[in-house]
Motif scaffolding. Sequence first.
Motif, mmCIF file in Angstrom:
data_model
loop_
_atom_site.group_PDB
_atom_site.id
_atom_site.type_symbol
_atom_site.label_atom_id
_atom_site.label_comp_id
_atom_site.label_asym_id
_atom_site.label_seq_id
_atom_site.Cartn_x
_atom_site.Cartn_y
_atom_site.Cartn_z
ATOM 1 N N MET A 2 0.817 -1.222 0.000
ATOM 2 C CA MET A 2 0.000 0.000 0.000
ATOM 3 C C MET A 2 0.853 1.277 0.000
ATOM 4 N N PRO A 3 1.931 1.393 0.843
ATOM 5 C CA PRO A 3 2.789 2.579 0.756
ATOM 6 C C PRO A 3 3.351 2.779 -0.647
ATOM 7 N N GLY A 4 3.696 1.661 -1.312
ATOM 8 C CA GLY A 4 4.216 1.771 -2.672
ATOM 9 C C GLY A 4 3.197 2.350 -3.628
ATOM 10 N N PHE A 5 1.920 1.992 -3.453
ATOM 11 C CA PHE A 5 0.862 2.511 -4.310
ATOM 12 C C PHE A 5 0.722 4.022 -4.148
ATOM 13 N N PHE A 6 0.694 4.499 -2.893
ATOM 14 C CA PHE A 6 0.557 5.935 -2.656
ATOM 15 C C PHE A 6 1.786 6.700 -3.125
ATOM 16 N N THR A 7 2.957 6.106 -2.964
ATOM 17 C CA THR A 7 4.168 6.754 -3.455
ATOM 18 C C THR A 7 4.078 6.991 -4.956
ATOM 19 N N LEU A 8 3.688 5.955 -5.694
ATOM 20 C CA LEU A 8 3.565 6.080 -7.156
ATOM 21 C C LEU A 8 2.439 7.032 -7.542
ATOM 22 N N LEU A 9 1.325 6.993 -6.818
ATOM 23 C CA LEU A 9 0.192 7.864 -7.122
ATOM 24 C C LEU A 9 0.567 9.335 -6.934
ATOM 25 N N PHE A 10 1.143 9.657 -5.769
ATOM 26 C CA PHE A 10 1.536 11.041 -5.500
ATOM 27 C C PHE A 10 2.581 11.515 -6.507
ATOM 28 N N ALA A 11 3.543 10.636 -6.816
ATOM 29 C CA ALA A 11 4.602 11.020 -7.749
ATOM 30 C C ALA A 11 4.033 11.276 -9.143
ATOM 31 N N ALA A 12 3.148 10.406 -9.598
ATOM 32 C CA ALA A 12 2.562 10.558 -10.935
ATOM 33 C C ALA A 12 1.741 11.839 -11.038
ATOM 34 N N LEU A 13 0.914 12.102 -10.018
ATOM 35 C CA LEU A 13 0.104 13.322 -10.035
ATOM 36 C C LEU A 13 0.976 14.570 -9.969
ATOM 37 N N GLY A 14 2.008 14.525 -9.126
ATOM 38 C CA GLY A 14 2.898 15.670 -8.998
ATOM 39 C C GLY A 14 3.612 15.992 -10.296
#
Length: 346
Positions: A1-13
């Motif tokens: 789950m932390p990996g998912f949020f890391t990728l999500l935040f990075a992609a949106l940013g």
Amino acid sequence: MPGFFTLLFAALGIALAARDSRRLLPGVLLTLAATSLVSAVVVFVLGIGGVILVSLTGPGGDVAAVLLIFIVPLLAGVGLGVALVGNGIVMLRREGRSLANRLSLLAGVGVLAILALGVVAVLARWFEFAVIVLLLAGPIGYVGMGFVSYLCWSAVYARIARRGPAPAAIVTLGSGLRRDGSVPPLLAQRVALGVETLQRSPDAVLVLSGGQGPDEPRSEAAGMAEHAAGLGAPPERLVIEDSSRTTEENLTLTREILAERGITGPVLAVTSDYHAFRAATLLRTLGMPGNAIGARTARYYRPSALLREYLALLRDHRLLNIIAVGVLMVPVIAFVAISLIQLLAD
């Protein structure tokens, strides 16, 4: 789950930064991505460390691992507070005792006071007070995370801005003259960068923007124009805007002057390094294409200046920040209210 949020935040940013880098939101998302990644790594490392401590010391290793988790951030916070206090003392000695020059000192005292209150509450077993301090981590964390995002993203933006398109106009923002009307070092650095950029931009004009303050014998624009001419800027390529009082007025009035002259295309605002990102956000708010770059300032001056600019950025988006801090304060207010009701009932 932390990996998912890391990728999500990075992609949106990254997506938002590609669309327009002149706002803080991409920096916030990328900071959250980095925080998520670092947190996962720290938890993993501390987990391994705890296993090793338990294997070496037995059950006491669990206690040592927990202490390690709390001691490291505590020491980091103390170090930050001490550094801010030290910088505040330097600012007061070199720049005077104005409120703006006291910001790093006040921030350092605040950090140390919160840490001290938390430690005292835990050691004295003041349960209610310890809970309040813990709940305050929400609003304090919001402001603190925003400041970290601001620092990191403004540094990234500085590199992006220097790779922007060739400007049609270079706008040097004023920052105050000496009492004798001469240009002080901080403003001189802005003008020098403006002239240097003008020399690399054969089709651009250089706008000197700044009105006359109550303690100034002439407008900042007049002083800057004289200084720019002394550095070799051609007088026919200089444009004067001498009515503004704020950065927003600098840009708004400059836009009107450029429109009257039929000058279209992106602008490049030239200011000090600590002020460049906020100037860029104002360009975006005003719908003006272009970027902002900053001249270097003394290292000791930056902490208080950056704190001042961050507070101004919070003010520029006051409604959003008031709502966010208000929501995060709800648990604190609710806990205090419940505690008072129970106290009165007893």
